[in-house]
Design an enzyme around this catalytic site. Structure first.
Site, PDB file in Angstrom:
ATOM      1  N   ASP A  99       7.189  95.454 -27.531  1.00  0.00           N
ATOM      2  CA  ASP A  99       7.715  96.203 -26.386  1.00  0.00           C
ATOM      3  C   ASP A  99       8.565  95.310 -25.473  1.00  0.00           C
ATOM      4  O   ASP A  99       8.465  94.081 -25.512  1.00  0.00           O
ATOM      5  CB  ASP A  99       6.572  96.855 -25.579  1.00  0.00           C
ATOM      6  CG  ASP A  99       5.554  95.854 -25.070  1.00  0.00           C
ATOM      7  OD1 ASP A  99       5.184  94.929 -25.814  1.00  0.00           O
ATOM      8  OD2 ASP A  99       5.120  95.968 -23.904  1.00  0.00           O
ATOM      9  N   GLU A 127       2.441  94.827 -24.359  1.00  0.00           N
ATOM     10  CA  GLU A 127       2.232  93.554 -23.660  1.00  0.00           C
ATOM     11  C   GLU A 127       2.754  93.628 -22.230  1.00  0.00           C
ATOM     12  O   GLU A 127       2.176  93.059 -21.331  1.00  0.00           O
ATOM     13  CB  GLU A 127       2.918  92.417 -24.409  1.00  0.00           C
ATOM     14  CG  GLU A 127       2.458  91.026 -23.978  1.00  0.00           C
ATOM     15  CD  GLU A 127       3.150  90.509 -22.718  1.00  0.00           C
ATOM     16  OE1 GLU A 127       2.561  89.657 -22.029  1.00  0.00           O
ATOM     17  OE2 GLU A 127       4.280  90.952 -22.411  1.00  0.00           O
TER      18      GLU A 127
HETATM   19 ZN   LIG Z   1       6.736  88.775 -23.203  1.00  0.00          ZN
END
Ligand SMILES: [Zn+2]
Length: 407
Positions: free
Chosen positions: A96, A160
């Site tokens: 992501d 994340e």
């Molecule tokens: Zn990162």
């Protein structure tokens, strides 16, 4: 098969690696918290590339999330067997990205990656595309030449940028058997421009909300009011002095070496200038050395607040907004730290040293579970910024460092 030959193989793969990175960075992978559709489209491209290397085993640990069209946030763990199967080198990267932010600050389309003068520009090229591509192509170069010395695991995770609860944290909860304390765990998701920082420790995080309540009234008659902005301003100054005096400890291992206590957000109070505010809210963000207890920091804040409250005749309320105890650091002589330092020395000729930082990284999820993880990469350092870019030399160099650790 010597390392220089593997290095040469990495170089031969330069164009292909760059093409792959450009392809994946042209697919926005924003979590739903960032108004995105999730990682699935980009994940498919990444998974296909990993599968083309024929891993010995592959596990998908998808976290349910009904906010995205596919209903899951995908996580992939691919394992390649080495000659020594007792330990695994894990390289964890995330799929992501964060939103581009104000488009007018970009010189090019953030999702049309652009090569210029040895750099690649685009959202996600550094965070975390560079390492993601480098880890896959390092595995490929090693597989096509010497073969793996130890087991190599590629962990490619989602979420994340918005907390990791549906990414690494979910994987570790669902499959705690996958990672072992003897494994070498590398998280190339932060680093320095020289590649000399091996991040093994973090500070505690404490965010506190301060609310000052007084009495609102006309600015021409302050004697009938209790001005909360003045009290808040004095409180900030007193907190500055008291916290610095009470917690002066320095530890050169961390950057910066002291605990930090920063006033940050200030909520709006009255909209007009001729009213004295009777309610003020501000926040502090504190990054505290691990040897200092957060309880003692909060106690010091409360005592300062009581004194200022009394002096200005206002009430001051403290609220813990966020509190995160740093997990125990990864030992500076952990095998992953030593292996990484040697690889960095060999590839870049740089003597890297273990350091602690103020920020939180995804490696904390490993450390919390007693798994020694180190955070490293050589980067330009422009994650989340407009015109995010990487140096293609770093892309190649880091792939060589990863490859060196795999043999
Ligand atoms: Zn990162």
């Amino acid at each position: 098969m010597s390392f220089p030959e593997i290095s040469r193989r990495v170089e031969e793969l330069r164009d292909e690696c760059l093409r792959f990175l450009i392809h994946i960075c042209s697919i926005p992978a924003l979590g739903p918290t960032n108004q995105g559709q999730g990682e699935m489209e980009k994940y498919h491209v990444v998974r296909e590339m990993v599968r083309s290397l024929n891993p010995d085993s592959e596990v998908e640990v998808h976290a349910p999330d009904d906010r995205v069209p596919d209903g899951v946030r995908p996580n992939l763990l691919a394992l390649f067997h080495g000659k020594d199967t007792s330990r695994t080198l894990w390289i964890l990267t995330h799929i992501d990205v964060v939103p581009p932010g104000d488009p007018s600050l970009w010189d090019s389309d953030p999702f049309k990656p652009l090569v210029k003068d040895g750099f690649l520009y685009g959202r996600g090229v550094e965070d975390n595309g560079q390492s993601l591509a480098a880890s896959i192509f390092a595995a490929r170069a090693v597989k096509e030449t010497s073969g793996f010395g130890i087991n190599v695991g590629l962990a490619l995770v989602s979420d994340e940028e918005t907390g990791s609860l549906l990414g690494l944290d979910y994987v570790l909860n669902q499959r705690p058997d996958l990672f072992k304390p003897d494994d070498l765990i590398l998280v190339p998701d932060a680093g320095s421009e020289d590649g000399d920082h091996l991040e093994v420790a973090e500070k505690h995080l404490l965010q506190v909300k301060f609310r000052v309540r007084g009495r609102q009234g006309h600015a021409s008659a302050p004697h009938r009011t209790k001005n909360t902005l003045r009290a808040a301003a004095h409180l900030i100054v007193e907190l500055d002095n008291a916290l610095a005096r009470r917690f002066p400890e320095q530890n050169g291992f961390y950057s910066p070496p002291a605990s930090t206590f920063e006033p940050t957000r200030k909520d709006a109070n009255v909209p007009n200038i001729n009213t004295i505010p009777g309610d003020d809210v501000f926040y502090m963000d504190c990054r505290v050395l691990p040897d200092i207890s957060l309880t003692s920091v909060l106690a010091e804040m409360r005592s300062v607040a009581a004194e200022v409250g009394e002096r200005f005749g206002v009430e001051i309320f403290l609220e813990e907004h966020m509190k995160f105890q740093a997990p125990p650091p990864t030992p500076a002589d952990a095998p992953v730290v030593l292996a990484l330092a040697q690889a960095v020395q060999e590839v870049y000729g740089v003597q890297a040293r273990p350091v602690g930082i103020g920020g939180q990284t995804v490696a904390a999820f490993f450390r919390k579970r007693g798994l020694p993880a180190v955070v490293w990469e050589k980067i330009v350092q422009c994650a989340h910024a407009p015109n995010e870019r990487i140096s293609i030399e770093n892309l190649m160099g880091n792939a060589k460092v990863f490859a060196r650790m795999m043999i």
